[in-house]
Design a protein around this motif. Sequence first.
Motif, mmCIF file in Angstrom:
data_model
loop_
_atom_site.group_PDB
_atom_site.id
_atom_site.type_symbol
_atom_site.label_atom_id
_atom_site.label_comp_id
_atom_site.label_asym_id
_atom_site.label_seq_id
_atom_site.Cartn_x
_atom_site.Cartn_y
_atom_site.Cartn_z
ATOM 1 N N LEU A 272 0.835 -1.193 0.000
ATOM 2 C CA LEU A 272 0.000 0.000 0.000
ATOM 3 C C LEU A 272 0.874 1.248 0.000
ATOM 4 O O LEU A 272 1.935 1.286 0.629
ATOM 5 N N ASP A 273 0.444 2.277 -0.734
ATOM 6 C CA ASP A 273 1.205 3.528 -0.793
ATOM 7 C C ASP A 273 1.449 4.066 0.613
ATOM 8 O O ASP A 273 0.612 3.935 1.501
ATOM 9 N N ALA A 274 2.615 4.719 0.765
ATOM 10 C CA ALA A 274 2.977 5.262 2.077
ATOM 11 C C ALA A 274 1.924 6.262 2.564
ATOM 12 O O ALA A 274 1.620 6.326 3.759
ATOM 13 N N ASP A 275 1.361 7.053 1.634
ATOM 14 C CA ASP A 275 0.351 8.056 2.011
ATOM 15 C C ASP A 275 -0.928 7.413 2.540
ATOM 16 O O ASP A 275 -1.690 8.055 3.283
ATOM 17 N N ASP A 276 -1.182 6.156 2.151
ATOM 18 C CA ASP A 276 -2.424 5.496 2.550
ATOM 19 C C ASP A 276 -2.265 4.653 3.817
ATOM 20 O O ASP A 276 -3.265 4.249 4.426
ATOM 21 N N GLN A 277 -1.037 4.356 4.181
ATOM 22 C CA GLN A 277 -0.817 3.513 5.354
ATOM 23 C C GLN A 277 -1.283 4.229 6.623
ATOM 24 O O GLN A 277 -1.045 5.412 6.804
ATOM 25 N N GLY A 278 -1.954 3.488 7.480
ATOM 26 C CA GLY A 278 -2.455 4.062 8.725
ATOM 27 C C GLY A 278 -3.858 4.612 8.636
ATOM 28 O O GLY A 278 -4.453 4.973 9.657
ATOM 29 N N LYS A 279 -4.423 4.708 7.433
ATOM 30 C CA LYS A 279 -5.792 5.208 7.272
ATOM 31 C C LYS A 279 -6.779 4.051 7.384
ATOM 32 O O LYS A 279 -6.503 2.938 6.923
ATOM 33 N N ASP A 280 -7.946 4.317 7.997
ATOM 34 C CA ASP A 280 -8.947 3.262 8.091
ATOM 35 C C ASP A 280 -9.655 3.098 6.746
ATOM 36 O O ASP A 280 -9.540 3.929 5.839
ATOM 37 N N GLU A 281 -10.419 2.006 6.649
ATOM 38 C CA GLU A 281 -11.046 1.663 5.366
ATOM 39 C C GLU A 281 -12.045 2.720 4.920
ATOM 40 O O GLU A 281 -12.136 3.050 3.726
ATOM 41 N N ALA A 282 -12.804 3.286 5.862
ATOM 42 C CA ALA A 282 -13.799 4.291 5.502
ATOM 43 C C ALA A 282 -13.136 5.522 4.891
ATOM 44 O O ALA A 282 -13.627 6.088 3.899
ATOM 45 N N THR A 283 -12.014 5.932 5.467
ATOM 46 C CA THR A 283 -11.293 7.090 4.937
ATOM 47 C C THR A 283 -10.751 6.805 3.545
ATOM 48 O O THR A 283 -10.871 7.637 2.637
ATOM 49 N N LEU A 284 -10.158 5.632 3.379
ATOM 50 C CA LEU A 284 -9.613 5.265 2.072
ATOM 51 C C LEU A 284 -10.712 5.202 1.012
ATOM 52 O O LEU A 284 -10.538 5.694 -0.108
#
Length: 383
Positions: A272-284
Motif C-alpha cells: 500500500l502507498d505510504a500516504d495510505d498507510q495508517g488510514k482506516d477503510e472508511a477514509t480510504l
Amino acid sequence: VSGEVLEDSVQEATRQVLTDRGLRPAMQPKIELVNYSDGADLEYKIDLELLPEIVMPDFAGIELTRQKATPGDAEIDAFLATMTRSLATTEDIAETRPAARGEVLVCDFEGRLKNEDGSLGEPFTGGTAKDAPIEVAGEGFIPGFTEQLEGMAPGETREVNVTFPEGYGSAALAGKAAVFSVTAKALKRRVPPVMDDAFAKRVGMDDMAALRARVGENLQREYDGLSRQRVKRALLDALAERATFNVPESMVEGEFAQIWQRVEEDMKAGRLDADDQGKDEATLKAEYRAIAERRIRLGLLLSEIGRTNNIQVSNEELSAAMRAEAGRYPGQEKQVLEFFRKNPGAVDNLRAPIFEEKVVDFVLELAKVNEVPVAVGELTGGV
C-alpha cells in the motif's frame, strides 16, 4: 430463433427511442420485458441513466505555465558518465586487501530469515547465489546489504544483517529481517571506457561531437516530455475546477470498483502507498471515491470537447500505435498485431490515450500558455 428476433427487436426499438428523443445513456440501458405473449405487442421497460448536460468552459480563460529546460554541458557530461559506467569492464586486483567503496567483490551468499526468537530459518527462494559480482556500497540489492561489504577481503566470510522493505516485491519477505552469510572470493575494479572518438564509433556515432549532439537531442526530448506532463496536469486541474456538472452515479460506482479492487490487492500484498498507510477503510474509500468521480468527470468533459469539435483518432494513428505496441514484443510482432485485429476492445484501449492527447492539444491551443525558461533541476525535481 424466437430469442434472436426478440433481442433484435428490442435493440432496434431502443436505438430508435434514444435517437428520436436525443437521449444519451451513461451506461448500457437495462431492459425489463413487460409483455411478450402470443398475438400481443411486445412491451418492455427501459431503465437508463443519462449523461449530464455539459457546458463548455471558457478555454481562453485558462492560464498555464509551460516550463522549458535546455540541457547544458553538465547534463550531457553526467549522461555520458552514466553511459560509460554501464559499459565498464572489470579487471582483477592482484593484491589481497579489503574492498573499498565502488570496487567489486565476487561473492557466494546464502540468506535466511530471522524467526521471532532470533533463530534463523531455512534458506529462502532467491536468497542464494554463487560467484555474484557485487559493487561495494552500490545499488541493486536490499538496502544496507552492499554497504556492509566495505572492508571485506577475498577469503573472508561475513554475516550481513538486513531488513526487507515493507513494499518489497515478495509479500513473504516484505518487512522481514534476514541474515546473509557472504563469502568473498575475488576483488575487482571497474574500468570505464575512454571517452574519445573511438568510443563514439563503438556506439554508432561518427565522433564525440556527434555523440554529444545526439545525447543533447535525447535529453531535450526527455525534458520536453516532462514539461508536457506538468502542463497537462495543470490543464486537467483547471478543467476539473470548471467542470461542475453532476456525474452519473453508475459510472462512478464502476470506476470506484476497479480502483478499490487494486487497493485491496495492494493491501493484501503489503504494498500500500505510504500516504495510505495508517488510514482506516472508511477514509480510504471516501478518498478513492472522490478520485473515481474526478476521473469520470474529466473523462466526460474531454469526451464532450472532442465530440463537439470533431476530434477523431485516424486509422493511421491507430496503426502507428499498434505497431509501437507490437515493437515492445520482439519476435512476436505478428501475433500482437493479429490480437488487435481480433479484439476491438484492445484497439479501443490504444485509441483512448491518443484521443485524450489530441483533446489536450486542442485546449492548449486555445488556453493562454506562458513558456518560462527554468533550470534542469527545477523541471526534473518535481516530476
